[in-house]
Design a protein around this motif. Structure first.
Motif, PDB file in Angstrom:
ATOM      1  N   PRO A 190       0.904  -1.054   0.038  1.00  0.00           N
ATOM      2  CA  PRO A 190       0.057   0.163   0.115  1.00  0.00           C
ATOM      3  C   PRO A 190       0.679   1.532   0.431  1.00  0.00           C
ATOM      4  CG  PRO A 190      -0.178  -1.105   2.422  1.00  0.00           C
ATOM      5  CD  PRO A 190       0.752  -2.123   1.457  1.00  0.00           C
ATOM      6  N   GLN A 194      -2.892   4.965   1.364  1.00  0.00           N
ATOM      7  CA  GLN A 194      -4.429   4.189   1.185  1.00  0.00           C
ATOM      8  C   GLN A 194      -5.148   3.539   1.986  1.00  0.00           C
ATOM      9  OE1 GLN A 194      -2.134   2.108  -1.529  1.00  0.00           O
ATOM     10  NE2 GLN A 194      -4.169   0.731  -2.699  1.00  0.00           N
ATOM     11  N   PRO A 195      -5.780   2.694   2.188  1.00  0.00           N
ATOM     12  CA  PRO A 195      -6.327   2.066   3.124  1.00  0.00           C
ATOM     13  C   PRO A 195      -6.118   0.458   2.880  1.00  0.00           C
ATOM     14  CG  PRO A 195      -8.261   3.372   2.652  1.00  0.00           C
ATOM     15  CD  PRO A 195      -6.640   3.683   0.777  1.00  0.00           C
ATOM     16  N   ALA A 196      -5.201   0.258   3.628  1.00  0.00           N
ATOM     17  CA  ALA A 196      -5.079  -1.482   3.226  1.00  0.00           C
ATOM     18  C   ALA A 196      -5.550  -2.382   4.637  1.00  0.00           C
ATOM     19  CB  ALA A 196      -3.707  -1.486   3.597  1.00  0.00           C
TER      20      ALA A 196
END
Length: 205
Positions: A190, A194-196
């Motif tokens: 990521p 950014q969402p992870a």
């Protein structure tokens, strides 16, 4: 000069006697203590299964078991013989039979590794009994383990007459029977902002 020479001869004789006694001291002490000719054979049954890799404080349970086994080896009288029987998936021994090479056994204990597998307790105990059957003198089996209930509750550790059985437990706290077998991120790499999501795989042994 003759009296002085006699005193010198006496002092030299006493010095040689003291030197001889110094070399004979271990033998004399063992004879006075009654252990000069005594023979003792010990089979150390050491658990090296998955639960022994659990860490109590700063040491694993296998490290604690190895330390306890080394203390037993250090306390053995002269003329003793010993061997290590590993509780693993397939029971194995450090030596083909009990022998006097205790330094080799100490080295094997320091290099011991716990494997993620169940142990053949019955096979290890039977192997220890076979090795002690033909042994002379005092015979003893020492079992060192954390005695995990799921593995040891049905184990038969009945020793025949003439063979002493000693159990040494290591580990002070109840350990969770779990292991983290996998850890992955989604997405794998990521970027900042950014969402992870982190995915863990937990297994129960």
């Amino acid at each position: 000069r003759r009296p002085r020479d006699r005193w010198l001869l006496a002092l030299r004789t006493l010095a040689m006697l003291a030197l001889a006694l110094a070399f004979l001291q271990p033998l004399l002490l063992s004879r006075f203590s009654g252990g000069g000719g005594a023979k003792r054979t010990v089979a150390l049954v050491v658990d090296a299964t998955a639960s022994m890799a659990y860490t109590d404080g700063t040491r694993t349970r296998l490290t604690q078991a190895a330390s306890a086994a080394e203390e037993i080896l250090a306390s053995l009288p002269p003329n003793s013989r010993a061997n290590i029987i590993w509780v693993r998936a397939h029971a194995d021994s450090a030596l083909p039979e009990p022998g006097p090479n205790l330094d080799f056994l100490r080295q094997a204990l320091r290099q011991a590794t716990a494997y993620p597998e169940p142990g053949d307790i019955s096979g290890a105990f039977a192997l220890a009994l076979r090795e002690l059957t033909a042994a002379e003198g005092e015979r003893e089996i020492v079992v060192i383990s954390d005695f995990q209930k799921s593995a040891w509750q049905n184990a038969n550790l009945d020793a025949p007459p003439g063979i002493r059985l000693t159990r040494i437990a290591v580990g002070h706290d109840d350990a969770g029977n779990l292991a983290l077998a996998g850890l992955a991120a989604e997405p794998a790499r990521p970027v900042v902002g950014q969402p992870a999501r982190v995915v863990c795989r937990v297994r129960n042994f």
